[in-house]
Design a protein around this motif. Sequence first.
Motif, PDB file in Angstrom:
ATOM      1  N   LYS A   1       0.694  -1.257  -0.321  1.00  0.00           N
ATOM      2  CA  LYS A   1       0.214   0.320  -0.018  1.00  0.00           C
ATOM      3  C   LYS A   1       0.761   1.345   0.094  1.00  0.00           C
ATOM      4  O   LYS A   1       0.647   2.247  -0.384  1.00  0.00           O
ATOM      5  CB  LYS A   1      -1.320   0.098   1.328  1.00  0.00           C
ATOM      6  N   ILE A   2       1.834   1.386   0.801  1.00  0.00           N
ATOM      7  CA  ILE A   2       2.670   2.365   0.994  1.00  0.00           C
ATOM      8  C   ILE A   2       3.010   2.682  -0.827  1.00  0.00           C
ATOM      9  O   ILE A   2       3.782   3.746  -1.097  1.00  0.00           O
ATOM     10  CB  ILE A   2       3.568   2.104   2.010  1.00  0.00           C
TER      11      ILE A   2
ATOM     12  N   GLU B   1       2.371   1.955  -3.334  1.00  0.00           N
ATOM     13  CA  GLU B   1       1.273   1.573  -4.408  1.00  0.00           C
ATOM     14  C   GLU B   1       1.067   3.375  -3.862  1.00  0.00           C
ATOM     15  O   GLU B   1      -0.649   3.887  -4.976  1.00  0.00           O
ATOM     16  CB  GLU B   1      -0.119   0.787  -4.548  1.00  0.00           C
ATOM     17  N   LYS B   2       0.519   3.922  -3.190  1.00  0.00           N
ATOM     18  CA  LYS B   2       0.742   5.616  -2.745  1.00  0.00           C
ATOM     19  C   LYS B   2      -1.233   4.902  -2.232  1.00  0.00           C
ATOM     20  O   LYS B   2      -1.852   6.051  -2.383  1.00  0.00           O
ATOM     21  CB  LYS B   2       1.128   6.644  -3.630  1.00  0.00           C
ATOM     22  N   LYS B   3      -1.326   4.389  -1.476  1.00  0.00           N
ATOM     23  CA  LYS B   3      -2.577   3.624  -1.052  1.00  0.00           C
ATOM     24  C   LYS B   3      -3.135   4.475  -0.141  1.00  0.00           C
ATOM     25  O   LYS B   3      -1.489   4.390   0.953  1.00  0.00           O
ATOM     26  CB  LYS B   3      -3.157   2.587  -1.381  1.00  0.00           C
ATOM     27  N   LYS B   4      -4.486   4.583   0.602  1.00  0.00           N
ATOM     28  CA  LYS B   4      -4.838   4.933   1.944  1.00  0.00           C
ATOM     29  C   LYS B   4      -4.661   4.146   2.448  1.00  0.00           C
ATOM     30  O   LYS B   4      -4.489   2.694   2.640  1.00  0.00           O
ATOM     31  CB  LYS B   4      -5.823   4.927   1.695  1.00  0.00           C
ATOM     32  N   PRO B   5      -3.389   4.138   3.370  1.00  0.00           N
ATOM     33  CA  PRO B   5      -3.792   5.781   4.234  1.00  0.00           C
ATOM     34  C   PRO B   5      -2.644   6.376   3.966  1.00  0.00           C
ATOM     35  O   PRO B   5      -1.085   7.271   4.811  1.00  0.00           O
ATOM     36  CB  PRO B   5      -3.803   5.558   5.806  1.00  0.00           C
ATOM     37  N   PHE B   6      -1.700   5.945   3.060  1.00  0.00           N
ATOM     38  CA  PHE B   6      -0.481   6.291   2.550  1.00  0.00           C
ATOM     39  C   PHE B   6      -0.251   7.216   1.207  1.00  0.00           C
ATOM     40  O   PHE B   6       0.573   7.858   0.645  1.00  0.00           O
ATOM     41  CB  PHE B   6       0.220   4.965   2.586  1.00  0.00           C
ATOM     42  N   ASP B   7      -1.333   7.188   0.782  1.00  0.00           N
ATOM     43  CA  ASP B   7      -1.181   8.814  -0.267  1.00  0.00           C
ATOM     44  C   ASP B   7      -0.753  10.006  -0.033  1.00  0.00           C
ATOM     45  O   ASP B   7      -0.556  10.815  -1.268  1.00  0.00           O
ATOM     46  CB  ASP B   7      -2.882   8.125  -0.986  1.00  0.00           C
ATOM     47  N   ASN B   8      -1.125  10.451   1.357  1.00  0.00           N
ATOM     48  CA  ASN B   8      -1.391  11.967   1.576  1.00  0.00           C
ATOM     49  C   ASN B   8       0.164  11.933   1.971  1.00  0.00           C
ATOM     50  O   ASN B   8       1.316  12.328   2.039  1.00  0.00           O
ATOM     51  CB  ASN B   8      -1.972  12.974   2.086  1.00  0.00           C
ATOM     52  N   ARG B   9       0.458  11.492   3.300  1.00  0.00           N
ATOM     53  CA  ARG B   9       1.733  11.854   4.795  1.00  0.00           C
ATOM     54  C   ARG B   9       2.155  10.550   4.945  1.00  0.00           C
ATOM     55  O   ARG B   9       1.457   9.485   5.319  1.00  0.00           O
ATOM     56  CB  ARG B   9       1.294  12.755   5.454  1.00  0.00           C
TER      57      ARG B   9
ATOM     58  N   ASN C   1       3.244   5.416   9.983  1.00  0.00           N
ATOM     59  CA  ASN C   1       1.500   6.532   9.915  1.00  0.00           C
ATOM     60  C   ASN C   1       0.650   4.775  11.093  1.00  0.00           C
ATOM     61  O   ASN C   1      -0.195   4.537  11.271  1.00  0.00           O
ATOM     62  CB  ASN C   1       0.752   6.168   8.324  1.00  0.00           C
TER      63      ASN C   1
END
Length: 136
Positions: free
Chosen positions: A55-56, A58-66, A87
Motif C-alpha cells: 500500500k505504501i 502504491e501510495k494507497k490510503k492511508p499512505f497516499d498523502n503523508r 502512519n
Amino acid sequence: MGLFDFLKKKPVENAGYSQPINYSTLDNVEIPKPHVMHVKPAGVTYENRQDTLKKIAEKKKPFDNRLDIEFIGVDYNGELAIEVKINGYMVGYVPKKRINEFVKHKDFGYKITKFYCGYNEETKIYYCDIKVEFAK
C-alpha cells in the motif's frame, strides 16, 4: 522613569564578553557533520507487513498523502528492539546489528531525509529504505 525609558539607554559595549568577537576566525570553526544511517527494516515478511508495504509503495490510503515514520523502542524477549512504524502501521524493526548505532545517535535528534518503498522482483518482497540523518 517611564515604561519605555530602557530604549533610550546606550547599548553596553562588549556586554559580558572578555573580548570582541573576531568574525574572521569563524571560518576556522569546525561544524560537526551529521551521522547518516540507512535503515532497511528487518522482519518485513511477518504478519501483514507485506500488505502494508505494498500500500505504501502504491501510495494507497492511508499512505497516499503523508508518511509519518516513527522509531519506537520496545522490550523484545528481554532485549531492546526498535519498531519501525509508518502512519501507525508496523513495517518491521531496525536491524539488530544497527540498534547500538541508532541508540548512540538518536538523543541528538534526527530527521528523515529520504524514503523509498519498492518491490524486489528477484525476491518477490516489498521493502523500504529510510535515510536517517542524526544531528551528530
